[in-house]
Design an enzyme around this catalytic site. Structure first.
Site: not given
Ligand code: CP
Length: 310
Positions: A62-63, A90, A112, A140
């Site tokens: 999603r993100t 590496k 991320r 998040h």
């Molecule tokens: N909600 C969320 O962060 O989903 P993903 O891990 O798929 O990005």
């Protein structure tokens, strides 16, 4: 188009750093962009001079797609980086990797990373704006913004609304960002789960703690149901998934016993039959897919506002 008013921060590292005014500015801007992405031509030229790199050192569906769509809808140039197919394998350091990408004239970083604090570490060492797309078990922020935006769309205002967050709070960056965001917007927050999955410090954040799922459902206007994060659990926090589902899973019979309907939310990915049954996830009171839709508009707003301050 929204006014090019900037946020009080140069990066979006966490909700903790935002003011209520920042959050409301993001929501108002997102509402404008939601209208844009529902037009036949879903694009505006706002970021056409900027290049954004999406650096994903951890899995995402999603993100990652939501940020990429948000950037493309704003006409930015976009590059995607996945740690699993990069020279990180590496032995290259995070800072070297990012500095090499920035030397190719990248303006903004969406990252991320499994290490809590990784985007904060970078923010003191590089010039580009950074957006935290999830740092380990820490924060998040865009998930919390899209969650609160979706609640606000439903209720109009979150002041005094009762939001319960169910499940694996201990390993959840979504829970922490949601708590910061909801408290700043005046909502009452309760967390509910097995004692082993609720951190000892959690009440110090101004939330109530409960272990009884049905009692918590009776109390709340919104149930935000979180996934058990088995990938972050190095020891056993409960005997089995079957037992977790039995004592802490949310099913339709529980909702049918409530005096009033409540809003059902989940940040995804869903483990159907563990924390939530399919008839709850797909019920008329579930806004799980609206959350995902709103994610694009909210991320467009964050990108636009941070770019406006450059
Ligand atoms: N909600 C969320 O962060 O989903 P993903 O891990 O798929 O990005």
């Amino acid at each position: 188009m929204p006014q090019a008013t900037s946020l009080s921060v140069p990066h979006l590292l966490g909700i903790k750093d935002l003011t209520r005014e920042d959050i409301e500015l993001i929501f108002d801007t997102a509402a404008t962009f939601k209208e844009v992405i529902n037009r036949p031509i879903k694009k505006v030229p706002s970021l056409r001079d900027l290049t954004v790199a999406n650096l994903f050192f951890e899995d995402s569906t999603r993100t990652r797609i939501s940020f990429e769509l948000a950037e493309k809808r704003l006409s930015a140039d976009v590059v995607n980086f996945s740690a699993s197919s990069s020279s990180v394998k590496k032995g290259e350091t995070l800072l070297d990797t990012v500095n090499n990408i920035l030397s190719m004239k990248v303006d903004m970083i969406v990252m991320r990373h499994p290490a809590p604090g990784a985007p904060h570490f970078l923010s003191n060492r590089i010039k580009a704006n950074i957006i935290n797309a999830g740092d380990g078990t820490h924060e998040h922020p865009t998930q919390a913004l899209l969650d609160a935006y979706s609640m606000r769309e439903h209720f109009g205002d979150l002041e005094g609304k009762k939001v319960a967050i169910f499940g694996d709070i201990l390993h959840s960056r979504v829970a922490l960002s949601n708590i910061f965001c909801l408290k700043k917007l005046g909502a009452a927050v309760k967390v509910c789960g097995p004692p082993t999955l609720l951190p000892k410090y959690i009440a110090s954040l101004g939330v109530e703690v409960e272990h009884d799922v049905e009692k918590t459902l009776q109390w709340c206007d919104v149930a935000n149901i979180l996934r058990i994060q088995l990938e972050r659990q190095d020891i056993r926090y409960f005997p089995s998934l079957r037992e977790y589902a039995l004592y802490f899973g949310i099913n339709k019979a529980m909702l049918d016993r409530l005096p009033k309907p409540i809003l059902i939310m989940h940040p995804g990915p869903i483990n159907r039959g563990v924390e939530i049954t399919s008839d709850v996830a797909d019920s008329e009171h579930s806004i799980i897919l609206q959350q995902v839709e709103n994610g694009v508009a909210v991320r467009m707003a964050v990108l636009y506002l941070l770019a406006g301050a450059r």
